[in-house]
Design a protein around this motif. Structure first.
Motif, PDB file in Angstrom:
ATOM      1  N   PRO A  60       8.374  79.132  36.022  1.00  0.00           N
ATOM      2  CA  PRO A  60       8.473  78.751  34.612  1.00  0.00           C
ATOM      3  C   PRO A  60       7.334  79.323  33.776  1.00  0.00           C
ATOM      4  CG  PRO A  60       7.700  76.895  35.929  1.00  0.00           C
ATOM      5  CD  PRO A  60       8.048  77.985  36.892  1.00  0.00           C
ATOM      6  N   THR A  61       7.627  79.570  32.511  1.00  0.00           N
ATOM      7  CA  THR A  61       6.581  79.965  31.570  1.00  0.00           C
ATOM      8  C   THR A  61       5.652  78.774  31.310  1.00  0.00           C
ATOM      9  OG1 THR A  61       8.161  81.466  30.524  1.00  0.00           O
ATOM     10  CG2 THR A  61       6.164  80.956  29.284  1.00  0.00           C
ATOM     11  N   LYS A  62       6.251  77.593  31.334  1.00  0.00           N
ATOM     12  CA  LYS A  62       5.508  76.357  31.061  1.00  0.00           C
ATOM     13  C   LYS A  62       6.251  75.220  31.734  1.00  0.00           C
ATOM     14  CE  LYS A  62       4.062  73.531  27.071  1.00  0.00           C
ATOM     15  NZ  LYS A  62       4.198  73.411  25.597  1.00  0.00           N
ATOM     16  N   GLY A  63       5.522  74.190  32.181  1.00  0.00           N
ATOM     17  CA  GLY A  63       6.146  73.044  32.842  1.00  0.00           C
ATOM     18  C   GLY A  63       5.992  73.116  34.352  1.00  0.00           C
ATOM     19  N   ARG A  64       6.503  72.088  35.029  1.00  0.00           N
ATOM     20  CA  ARG A  64       6.338  72.005  36.486  1.00  0.00           C
ATOM     21  C   ARG A  64       7.682  71.878  37.181  1.00  0.00           C
ATOM     22  NH1 ARG A  64       2.300  68.240  39.302  1.00  0.00           N
ATOM     23  NH2 ARG A  64       3.615  66.582  38.447  1.00  0.00           N
ATOM     24  N   VAL A  65       7.768  72.501  38.360  1.00  0.00           N
ATOM     25  CA  VAL A  65       8.941  72.385  39.220  1.00  0.00           C
ATOM     26  C   VAL A  65       8.466  71.865  40.569  1.00  0.00           C
ATOM     27  CG1 VAL A  65      10.834  73.592  40.345  1.00  0.00           C
ATOM     28  CG2 VAL A  65      10.091  74.314  38.063  1.00  0.00           C
ATOM     29  N   LEU A  66       9.003  70.719  40.988  1.00  0.00           N
ATOM     30  CA  LEU A  66       8.656  70.128  42.274  1.00  0.00           C
ATOM     31  C   LEU A  66       9.874  70.177  43.181  1.00  0.00           C
ATOM     32  CD1 LEU A  66       6.905  68.493  39.959  1.00  0.00           C
ATOM     33  CD2 LEU A  66       6.185  67.161  41.933  1.00  0.00           C
ATOM     34  N   ILE A  67       9.697  70.755  44.375  1.00  0.00           N
ATOM     35  CA  ILE A  67      10.772  70.871  45.356  1.00  0.00           C
ATOM     36  C   ILE A  67      10.318  70.194  46.642  1.00  0.00           C
ATOM     37  CG2 ILE A  67      12.266  72.424  46.658  1.00  0.00           C
ATOM     38  CD1 ILE A  67      12.673  72.584  43.627  1.00  0.00           C
ATOM     39  N   ALA A  68      11.070  69.172  47.066  1.00  0.00           N
ATOM     40  CA  ALA A  68      10.740  68.416  48.280  1.00  0.00           C
ATOM     41  C   ALA A  68       9.280  67.959  48.253  1.00  0.00           C
ATOM     42  CB  ALA A  68      11.027  69.253  49.521  1.00  0.00           C
ATOM     43  N   GLY A  69       8.843  67.524  47.072  1.00  0.00           N
ATOM     44  CA  GLY A  69       7.487  67.007  46.922  1.00  0.00           C
ATOM     45  C   GLY A  69       6.419  68.059  46.715  1.00  0.00           C
ATOM     46  N   ASN A  70       6.795  69.339  46.748  1.00  0.00           N
ATOM     47  CA  ASN A  70       5.828  70.430  46.584  1.00  0.00           C
ATOM     48  C   ASN A  70       5.813  70.916  45.140  1.00  0.00           C
ATOM     49  OD1 ASN A  70       5.097  71.253  49.574  1.00  0.00           O
ATOM     50  ND2 ASN A  70       7.315  70.964  49.539  1.00  0.00           N
ATOM     51  N   ASP A  71       4.631  70.916  44.532  1.00  0.00           N
ATOM     52  CA  ASP A  71       4.461  71.471  43.195  1.00  0.00           C
ATOM     53  C   ASP A  71       4.422  72.988  43.341  1.00  0.00           C
ATOM     54  OD1 ASP A  71       3.664  72.380  40.708  1.00  0.00           O
ATOM     55  OD2 ASP A  71       2.156  70.821  40.421  1.00  0.00           O
TER      56      ASP A  71
END
Length: 227
Positions: A60-71
Motif C-alpha cells: 500500500p501507498t498508505k495504511g496497514r495490511v495484516l495477514i495471519a497476524g503479520n503486519d
C-alpha cells in the motif's frame, strides 16, 4: 474466530506521468478465519488491487495490511515470500499452469520451492488431484485438458502447501456455467474444511456461494453485508 486478513485505511496510488490514479481509497476490511467472501465491483473499481494487497503481491501507498497476524509493512521481501508460500493459495482466471508439465508436476511445483522430497510431493499431489476429481488425468498436460479441468489442477496446485487463505481472481471467468458451478462447489467444500476463501468476481451467480459480499467502487468499499 479471529481476523486472518485485516486492512486498515489502505490507499494505493499509482503515478502515470503527471497524473495520480487512486486505485484504493482508504479501504478498511476484516476477514475472519473460515469466512467465504466475495468481492464485487465493476472493471476498474479496485477489486484486483485489493486482492493483490491481501496476497502480498503489492504494497500500500498508505495504511496497514495484516495477514495471519503479520503486519506486512514490517516484513522484508524474503519474509513476504515465505508468508505467501506458506499461508496463501492463489487461483487465477487464466489458470497459469506450466504448459510443458503434467497435471501432477504442476501441482508438485510449489512443494519443490518449499523443499519437500520427491516422494512427499508425489503423494500429496496425487491426493490433491484426487480431491478435485482428476485422479485419472495426472499425466496429462494442460493442452490435453478442458478449461474446467485446468482450473481444478490450478486449485490442487493452490492447495499444495496447505494454505489457510485461498485467493481467487475470477476463478470461473473463462468457464461454461456447468464447469463454473463445479469449481464453486469445490471452493465451498474447501471452505467447509476450514479454508478462508476470498473470491473476486463480477458474476452474481458466483457471489451467491459466499457468506458475505463486499462491494467496491472507485477504490472505496460501499457495502460489507452478510447473508
Amino acid at each position: 474466530m479471529h481476523a486472518v486478513v485485516e486492512l486498515q485505511e489502505v490507499y494505493k496510488i499509482y503515478t502515470l506521468g503527471v497524473q495520480k490514479v487512486i486505485a484504493l481509497n482508504g479501504v478498511s476490511l476484516k476477514v475472519e478465519e473460515g469466512e467465504f467472501i466475495a468481492i464485487m465491483g465493476p472493471s476498474g473499481s479496485g477489486k484486483s488491487t485489493l486482492l493483490n494487497m491481501i496476497g502480498c503481491l503489492d504494497k500500500p501507498t498508505k495504511g496497514r495490511v495484516l495477514i495471519a497476524g503479520n503486519d506486512t509493512s514490517k516484513l522484508n521481501d524474503d519474509e513476504l515470500t515465505r508468508l505467501r508460500r506458506d499461508t496463501i493459495g492463489f487461483i487465477f482466471q487464466q489458470y497459469n499452469l506450466i504448459p510443458t508439465l503434467t497435471a501432477l508436476e504442476n501441482v508438485e511445483l510449489p512443494m519443490i520451492f518449499r523443499g519437500l522430497n520427491r516422494n512427499e510431493r508425489e503423494k500429496r499431489a496425487n491426493e490433491l488431484l484426487e480431491k478435485v476429481g482428476l485422479e485419472r488425468e495426472i499425466n496429462r498436460k494442460p493442452t490435453e485438458l478442458s478449461g474446467g479441468q485446468q482450473q481444478r489442477v490450478a486449485i490442487a496446485r493452490a492447495l499444495a502447501n496447505n494454505p489457510t487463505i485461498l485467493l481467487c481472481d475470477e476463478p470461473t471467468g473463462n468457464l461454461d456455467t456447468k464447469s463454473g458451478e463445479l469449481i464453486m462447489e469445490i471452493l465451498t467444500n474447501l471452505n467447509k474444511e476450514g479454508v478462508t476463501v476470498i473470491v473476486v468476481t463480477h458474476d452474481p451467480a458466483v457471489s451467491e456461494f459466499a457468506q458475505r459480499i463486499v462491494k467496491i467502487r472507485d477504490g472505496k468499499i460501499l457495502d460489507k453485508r452478510g447473508d
